[in-house]
Motif scaffolding. Sequence first.
Motif, PDB file in Angstrom:
ATOM      1  N   ASP A 152      50.628 -27.133 -37.951  1.00 25.52           N
ATOM      2  CA  ASP A 152      51.240 -28.447 -37.814  1.00 25.52           C
ATOM      3  C   ASP A 152      51.402 -28.820 -36.347  1.00 25.52           C
ATOM      4  OD1 ASP A 152      51.677 -29.114 -40.574  1.00 25.52           O
ATOM      5  OD2 ASP A 152      53.213 -27.558 -40.606  1.00 25.52           O
ATOM      6  N   ARG A 153      50.693 -29.857 -35.931  1.00 25.19           N
ATOM      7  CA  ARG A 153      50.815 -30.360 -34.568  1.00 25.19           C
ATOM      8  C   ARG A 153      52.122 -31.137 -34.441  1.00 25.19           C
ATOM      9  NH1 ARG A 153      47.579 -34.199 -33.390  1.00 25.19           N
ATOM     10  NH2 ARG A 153      47.645 -33.857 -31.146  1.00 25.19           N
ATOM     11  N   VAL A 154      52.889 -30.844 -33.385  1.00 28.13           N
ATOM     12  CA  VAL A 154      54.187 -31.490 -33.209  1.00 28.13           C
ATOM     13  C   VAL A 154      54.357 -31.937 -31.762  1.00 28.13           C
ATOM     14  CG1 VAL A 154      55.261 -30.116 -35.037  1.00 28.13           C
ATOM     15  CG2 VAL A 154      55.405 -29.330 -32.662  1.00 28.13           C
ATOM     16  N   ASN A 155      55.260 -32.884 -31.615  1.00 32.16           N
ATOM     17  CA  ASN A 155      55.764 -33.264 -30.297  1.00 32.16           C
ATOM     18  C   ASN A 155      57.150 -32.656 -30.200  1.00 32.16           C
ATOM     19  OD1 ASN A 155      56.477 -34.475 -27.891  1.00 32.16           O
ATOM     20  ND2 ASN A 155      56.853 -36.488 -28.812  1.00 32.16           N
ATOM     21  N   LEU A 156      57.287 -31.594 -29.408  1.00 33.99           N
ATOM     22  CA  LEU A 156      58.549 -30.867 -29.310  1.00 33.99           C
ATOM     23  C   LEU A 156      59.423 -31.542 -28.257  1.00 33.99           C
ATOM     24  CD1 LEU A 156      59.856 -28.377 -30.620  1.00 33.99           C
ATOM     25  CD2 LEU A 156      58.968 -27.020 -28.714  1.00 33.99           C
ATOM     26  N   LEU A 157      60.443 -32.264 -28.717  1.00 27.59           N
ATOM     27  CA  LEU A 157      61.290 -33.022 -27.799  1.00 27.59           C
ATOM     28  C   LEU A 157      62.258 -32.114 -27.051  1.00 27.59           C
ATOM     29  CD1 LEU A 157      60.235 -35.174 -29.937  1.00 27.59           C
ATOM     30  CD2 LEU A 157      62.229 -36.498 -29.286  1.00 27.59           C
ATOM     31  N   ASP A 158      62.826 -31.147 -27.755  1.00 28.06           N
ATOM     32  CA  ASP A 158      63.676 -30.143 -27.131  1.00 28.06           C
ATOM     33  C   ASP A 158      63.692 -28.931 -28.050  1.00 28.06           C
ATOM     34  OD1 ASP A 158      65.722 -30.524 -29.146  1.00 28.06           O
ATOM     35  OD2 ASP A 158      66.440 -32.257 -28.027  1.00 28.06           O
ATOM     36  N   ALA A 159      64.548 -27.964 -27.766  1.00 29.91           N
ATOM     37  CA  ALA A 159      64.531 -26.708 -28.516  1.00 29.91           C
ATOM     38  C   ALA A 159      64.923 -26.885 -29.977  1.00 29.91           C
ATOM     39  CB  ALA A 159      65.474 -25.697 -27.856  1.00 29.91           C
ATOM     40  N   ARG A 160      65.506 -28.041 -30.338  1.00 27.65           N
ATOM     41  CA  ARG A 160      65.988 -28.233 -31.704  1.00 27.65           C
ATOM     42  C   ARG A 160      65.468 -29.497 -32.363  1.00 27.65           C
ATOM     43  NH1 ARG A 160      68.887 -24.519 -32.846  1.00 27.65           N
ATOM     44  NH2 ARG A 160      69.466 -25.419 -34.848  1.00 27.65           N
ATOM     45  N   THR A 161      64.541 -30.202 -31.722  1.00 29.25           N
ATOM     46  CA  THR A 161      64.075 -31.489 -32.251  1.00 29.25           C
ATOM     47  C   THR A 161      62.560 -31.611 -32.073  1.00 29.25           C
ATOM     48  OG1 THR A 161      66.164 -32.424 -31.445  1.00 29.25           O
ATOM     49  CG2 THR A 161      64.503 -33.975 -32.229  1.00 29.25           C
ATOM     50  N   PHE A 162      61.884 -32.037 -33.137  1.00 30.19           N
ATOM     51  CA  PHE A 162      60.449 -32.258 -33.003  1.00 30.19           C
ATOM     52  C   PHE A 162      59.984 -33.420 -33.876  1.00 30.19           C
ATOM     53  CE2 PHE A 162      60.721 -29.114 -36.471  1.00 30.19           C
ATOM     54  CZ  PHE A 162      59.843 -29.615 -37.418  1.00 30.19           C
ATOM     55  N   GLU A 163      58.869 -33.996 -33.448  1.00 32.78           N
ATOM     56  CA  GLU A 163      58.194 -35.038 -34.214  1.00 32.78           C
ATOM     57  C   GLU A 163      56.932 -34.422 -34.818  1.00 32.78           C
ATOM     58  OE1 GLU A 163      56.200 -39.477 -33.492  1.00 32.78           O
ATOM     59  OE2 GLU A 163      56.580 -38.124 -31.808  1.00 32.78           O
ATOM     60  N   TRP A 164      56.752 -34.581 -36.110  1.00 31.38           N
ATOM     61  CA  TRP A 164      55.559 -34.050 -36.780  1.00 31.38           C
ATOM     62  C   TRP A 164      54.411 -35.027 -36.603  1.00 31.38           C
ATOM     63  CZ3 TRP A 164      52.604 -35.494 -41.158  1.00 31.38           C
ATOM     64  CH2 TRP A 164      51.754 -34.494 -41.656  1.00 31.38           C
ATOM     65  N   LEU A 165      53.281 -34.551 -36.074  1.00 33.92           N
ATOM     66  CA  LEU A 165      52.127 -35.410 -35.800  1.00 33.92           C
ATOM     67  C   LEU A 165      51.053 -35.314 -36.864  1.00 33.92           C
ATOM     68  CD1 LEU A 165      51.756 -34.717 -31.970  1.00 33.92           C
ATOM     69  CD2 LEU A 165      52.975 -36.611 -33.086  1.00 33.92           C
ATOM     70  N   GLY A 166      50.925 -34.164 -37.486  1.00 37.94           N
ATOM     71  CA  GLY A 166      49.885 -33.974 -38.491  1.00 37.94           C
ATOM     72  C   GLY A 166      49.322 -32.570 -38.403  1.00 37.94           C
ATOM     73  N   ARG A 167      48.502 -32.225 -39.368  1.00 42.52           N
ATOM     74  CA  ARG A 167      47.937 -30.885 -39.390  1.00 42.52           C
ATOM     75  C   ARG A 167      46.724 -30.789 -38.474  1.00 42.52           C
ATOM     76  NH1 ARG A 167      49.450 -27.065 -42.663  1.00 42.52           N
ATOM     77  NH2 ARG A 167      47.378 -26.124 -42.636  1.00 42.52           N
ATOM     78  N   ALA A 168      46.615 -29.657 -37.777  1.00 48.04           N
ATOM     79  CA  ALA A 168      45.490 -29.453 -36.873  1.00 48.04           C
ATOM     80  C   ALA A 168      44.172 -29.454 -37.621  1.00 48.04           C
ATOM     81  CB  ALA A 168      45.666 -28.127 -36.117  1.00 48.04           C
ATOM     82  N   ASP A 169      44.176 -28.976 -38.879  1.00 45.79           N
ATOM     83  CA  ASP A 169      42.939 -28.947 -39.652  1.00 45.79           C
ATOM     84  C   ASP A 169      42.645 -30.285 -40.318  1.00 45.79           C
ATOM     85  OD1 ASP A 169      45.182 -28.462 -41.150  1.00 45.79           O
ATOM     86  OD2 ASP A 169      44.342 -26.838 -42.333  1.00 45.79           O
TER      87      ASP A 169
END
Length: 370
Positions: A249-266
């Motif tokens: 799962d590709r994510v945008n990691l905003l900080d150590a406890r928060t992320f945005e899910w971008l989509g699957r790498a595959d």
Amino acid sequence: MAPDSALLPDSLLLNGREFHYADIQQYPANSPTDLNGYEARVLDFCRQWLNGAQEFGLQTSGSTGLPQRVTMTRQQLAASARRTGDYFDLGPGDRMLVCLNCEFVGGLMMLVRGFERRMHLTIVEPQADPLALVPAGAEFDFTSFVPLQLRAVLAAGHAPRLNRLKGILVGGAAVEKSLEQEIQQVQVPVYLTYGMTETASHIALRRLNGPDATPYYHVLSGIHVGQDERGCLTIRADVTQDQLITTNDRVNLLDARTFEWLGRADFVINSGGVKVQAEKVEQVLEVALMELGLRCRAFIAGRPDERLGEQVTAFLEGEPLAPAQQQQLHALLSQRLDKYEQPREFVFVPQFQATPSGKLDRRNTLQMVK
């Protein structure tokens, strides 16, 4: 103050029948002879848990690959249950509706939470509207749905019943934009879950409704996340036995406890050297279909193309759209997507394939249309 022991459960309800824990521990002795297969499997897991079993075999959903059997320890499952119980302040005597398939981690973990928190369990066999299977006066403090169930529950006018809960989980599949709009009528917190079998259910939650709704997932306490070189989420915690799990799962990691899910790498489509995230296009396609009043399911995938390598292709469930509708859909997508993100072809599939847990099976659906 300690809870009144008279209020603590010593039995559960399964498809409307009461089963006492003492009898479940002796299962299959003293059990009814007319149990169906699902009831028998649920009672067998309950027997193992109540008798202190230390290892459990869990089946992965197979939504992104072949289903696999994963062995989890009691400590892993209990740690996950404890974390959710703390987050939602679930405790002895609370009432839980279990309507997910208990043969997969989402439903099985509802059982574990109930046992660990000494909650009253009402278990019903999975169906579109599980509230139709329980008395109208039955009240609950906590439950979890797949999106199909939550849509059916809201369509049946059960929102007032939902508003008496402490919280609601929804997971197992993506929540469509149209359903997210419908959820706004629910006043109690509704959370989209992020997790997998290997993490004993969810490790992060995203609020879907109310003023605290957010596009970001918040990681639960005690869970450590990071990223690999591809930008994919990594997870380490007690629920993984302190082993590092690397997801796709590709994510945008905003900080150590928060992320945005971008989509699957595959699910990245390489079209003419441009990397297109299928899920991003799917979200735009879903909104466009909704605006045109078209209620068909759809997903995006790459198909081989001699010039581009892969071409972005939209797969829609059902009969082909009328030419005028296709033109309207093309026009909306061209306004909202970059050149290489726009689907170059619409493929209509009579019925999408599904995994045993009811999720969209992209791989087998694509094999059908090759």
